[in-house]
Write an enzyme that holds these catalytic residues in place. Structure first.
Site, PDB file in Angstrom:
ATOM      1  N   PRO A 189       0.818  -1.215   0.000  1.00  0.00           N
ATOM      2  CA  PRO A 189       0.000   0.000   0.000  1.00  0.00           C
ATOM      3  C   PRO A 189       0.850   1.263   0.000  1.00  0.00           C
ATOM      4  O   PRO A 189       2.002   1.261   0.453  1.00  0.00           O
ATOM      5  CB  PRO A 189      -0.786  -0.111   1.305  1.00  0.00           C
ATOM      6  N   THR A 220       0.239   3.827   1.854  1.00  0.00           N
ATOM      7  CA  THR A 220       0.262   4.403   3.198  1.00  0.00           C
ATOM      8  C   THR A 220       1.445   3.902   4.027  1.00  0.00           C
ATOM      9  O   THR A 220       1.926   4.605   4.908  1.00  0.00           O
ATOM     10  CB  THR A 220      -1.049   4.080   3.933  1.00  0.00           C
ATOM     11  N   CYS A 273      -3.948   0.985   9.495  1.00  0.00           N
ATOM     12  CA  CYS A 273      -5.378   0.641   9.494  1.00  0.00           C
ATOM     13  C   CYS A 273      -5.930   0.327  10.879  1.00  0.00           C
ATOM     14  O   CYS A 273      -7.144   0.271  11.058  1.00  0.00           O
ATOM     15  CB  CYS A 273      -5.638  -0.526   8.551  1.00  0.00           C
TER      16      CYS A 273
END
Length: 486
Positions: free
Chosen positions: A116, A118, A250
């Site tokens: 990802p 992020t 997350c």
């Protein structure tokens, strides 16, 4: 003639898989000493490059805080390595004399790993370590917005591995990035397994390939603060955790669920820690700034500091503001801010008692974080246990930070940056994914009971009771267990 971009990406994926497969055939025969030497070298190389990779990730993506990304890189290298260093992944890994079963480790093969934007470098370091420790090859597909920093992280690990004796091609990274190329990487006949971390579309794509996949998606983590909590600690932890790397992990807190007797004090203490509580007009501005009309997240607001978000939405906040807190009443489709917010905006709900806190937490989880994580601050063990029993999640963190607790930094959970959400969350595990998830186990099973019936071994004289005697014995046992009904 230059290849079309998509064709070039597809060809690169095929070339990487072929090279990785050839390297894996060599690596699959490595000794435990070879495996551990290579992994130790990679972990040290990743740790030493943590600061540089953190800066690169921040500069390329614009997400988060470079210093916090350094911490995540150190976690993804040294802390992850320490957690798997003593794990046996070669040859006999367990012998059970009582059951006469011998367990033998067996690698998966070539692993395709989706990374990802992020967490583009820390996730790369971690996935490479757990894959190679389990004697697999691994190929990474970066997010297009984080391609350079992910490639650099992969090269750091690959070069360290090769210097320590790993075959060339065992660790690779896509540089010609396209949807078609990533699809080829995942579906190639020589790809054995997919390790996908990211948004829902990415995870669905991984699961739709027909290949085994560890796919973990979004979380929508509620933090319930009970009247029995250490409120000062809760305020400090929630604010710091939400501000850490601008909420790009997350498992970060997404909404505070505050028990009424301590709600006002908690809010005041959080304000002292840098939390700014928005008024109704500002809250509405944030709804429109963070989410598009169709409910999708505005990526321009992901991983941004609180003052930036406030200015982006159209208002100003005091100097030193770290987190924006929005008081909410509804949960679900009608309230965009009740969904996951990968940025420094936090929801807030007042509840009366842990039972209502439980209901609100479940509603938030059902809105977008099934199977992921719940946090509770409390000292009442009955309330803590009730939350553990009732929540449809596989990580219930007690009196710790969501960001660092769920990944196993501040808790005894397995250190990982891929957090399973179990069957209810669309994943094949609820665990923190690590090296033992990336290998199969063969079992040598020796005979413990001689077959008693002649029908099972034709031509041999039975050494045990006759079929009639065996049937009589079985009936006698059933009668003892079930009574005359047998």
């Amino acid at each position: 003639m230059a290849l079309d971009k998509d064709l070039a990406s597809i060809q690169e994926a095929r070339d990487l898989v072929n090279a990785a497969f050839d390297a894996w055939k060599v690596w699959a025969k490595a000794s435990q000493e070879d495996v551990d030497r290579v992994c130790a070298a990679m972990a040290e190389a990743g740790f030493q490059a943590a600061e540089r990779l953190g800066r690169m990730a921040h500069e390329e993506t614009g997400y988060g805080v470079a210093a916090h990304k350094k911490i995540k890189n150190e976690f993804g290298s040294r802390v992850v390595w320490e957690s798997i260093r003593d794990l046996r992944t070669v040859g006999v890994v367990r012998n059970d004399p009582a059951r006469r079963v011998v367990e033998i480790a067996w690698p998966m093969g070539v692993i395709a790993a989706l990374v990802p934007s992020t967490n583009p470098t820390s996730t790369a370091l971690y996935k490479i370590l757990i894959a190679v420790k389990a004697r697999n090859a691994i190929l990474l597909a970066p997010h297009p917005s984080a391609a350079r920093c992910t490639l650099e992280a992969v090269q750091v690990m690959a070069q360290a591995a090769e210097r320590a004796g790993a075959p060339r091609g065992l660790i690779g990274c896509m540089t010609q990035i396209s949807l078609q190329g990533t699809q080829e990487l995942m579906t190639n006949k020589r790809t054995a397994l997919i390790l996908a971390t990211g948004g829902t579309p990415m995870v669905r794509a991984a699961h739709s390939t027909g290949k085994p996949a560890y796919g973990v998606g979004p979380g929508n983590v509620p933090v319930y603060v009970d009247r029995s909590a250490d409120v000062e600690k809760a305020a400090r932890y929630i604010t710091a955790s939400k501000a850490f790397d601008c909420s790009t992990i997350c498992a970060t807190e997404q909404a505070v669920v505050a028990d009424q007797p301590i709600a006002q004090k908690l809010a005041q203490l959080m304000q002292a820690e840098g939390a700014y509580f928005t008024d109704e007009a500002q809250t509405d501005l944030l709804r429109k700034a963070l989410f598009h009309p169709d409910g999708s997240m505005n990526t321009a607001t992901v991983g941004k500091p609180a003052p930036y978000l406030a200015a982006y939405a159209g208002f100003r906040v005091p100097e030193g503001t770290r987190v924006l807190v929005t008081r909410l009443k509804n949960v679900g489709r009608s309230e965009p801010l009740s969904h996951e917010k990968l940025t420094t905006v936090l929801g807030w709900y007042d509840v009366n008692g842990w039972e209502q806190g439980c209901e609100t937490s479940i509603a938030l989880i059902e809105t977008g974080g099934r199977g992921h994580t719940q946090i509770i601050h409390a000292t009442d063990e009955q309330v803590i246990l009730a939350f553990g029993l009732e929540k449809p999640v596989f990580r219930i963190l007690v009196n710790t930070m969501g960001t660092l607790g769920a990944i196993g930094f501040t808790t005894g959970l397995m250190p990982a940056l891929t957090l399973g959400s179990g069957g209810i969350g669309g994943s094949i595990t609820g665990d923190n994914v690590t090296a033992y998830h990336l290998m199969n186990i063969k079992r040598l099973a020796y005979e413990m009971v001689t077959p008693p019936m002649e029908a099972l071994l034709p031509g041999e004289k039975p050494s045990g009771p006759s079929p009639d005697e065996l049937e009589q014995a079985v009936r006698q046992v059933l009668n003892e267990i079930l009574g005359s009904k047998a």
